[in-house]
Design a protein around this motif. Sequence first.
Motif, PDB file in Angstrom:
ATOM      1  N   HIS A  32      51.112  11.710  15.887  1.00 21.84           N
ATOM      2  CA  HIS A  32      51.002  10.604  16.841  1.00 21.84           C
ATOM      3  C   HIS A  32      49.955   9.576  16.408  1.00 21.84           C
ATOM      4  CE1 HIS A  32      47.907  13.338  18.440  1.00 21.84           C
ATOM      5  NE2 HIS A  32      47.303  12.240  18.830  1.00 21.84           N
ATOM      6  N   HIS A  33      49.131   9.923  15.396  1.00 20.23           N
ATOM      7  CA  HIS A  33      48.224   8.936  14.814  1.00 20.23           C
ATOM      8  C   HIS A  33      49.037   8.103  13.828  1.00 20.23           C
ATOM      9  CE1 HIS A  33      44.750  10.881  16.552  1.00 20.23           C
ATOM     10  NE2 HIS A  33      45.091  12.037  15.986  1.00 20.23           N
ATOM     11  N   GLU A  92      43.484  11.688  22.388  1.00 18.00           N
ATOM     12  CA  GLU A  92      44.462  11.658  21.295  1.00 18.00           C
ATOM     13  C   GLU A  92      44.100  12.645  20.187  1.00 18.00           C
ATOM     14  OE1 GLU A  92      45.766   7.772  19.871  1.00 18.00           O
ATOM     15  OE2 GLU A  92      44.727   6.918  21.590  1.00 18.00           O
TER      16      GLU A  92
END
Length: 116
Positions: A32-33, A92
């Motif tokens: 997701h980065h 995150e």
Amino acid sequence: MSPFDLWQFLPVGYLLTIAIETPILFFGLSSHHSKLRRILAGLWLTACTYPIVTLVLPLLLVDHSRAFYLLIAEVFAPVMECLLFWLAFGKEAKWRDFVVIAVANLASFVTGEIIF
């Protein structure tokens, strides 16, 4: 090593370190980065810790053994990089990211020990 020697080694060691750590972070950090974030993490995290490991700790620990220096430096770098990553990306940041940061640091340490 003298402070001059440490400063002379800094750019070489930094470039070698990011050459080793950045690919590990690129492929290992959570998907997701973004790709850009994963590349920049390789440059940024090392830029934050490498000068302390290379310039500050050797002078602070000059009266101690190399083993003691390595213990302090190689615990300091991944712990601080994980903390910085968590501070920057909060929720995150996943446990996987922290493990990958530690693995990248271990890989650069082992490579440095083999080369130098």
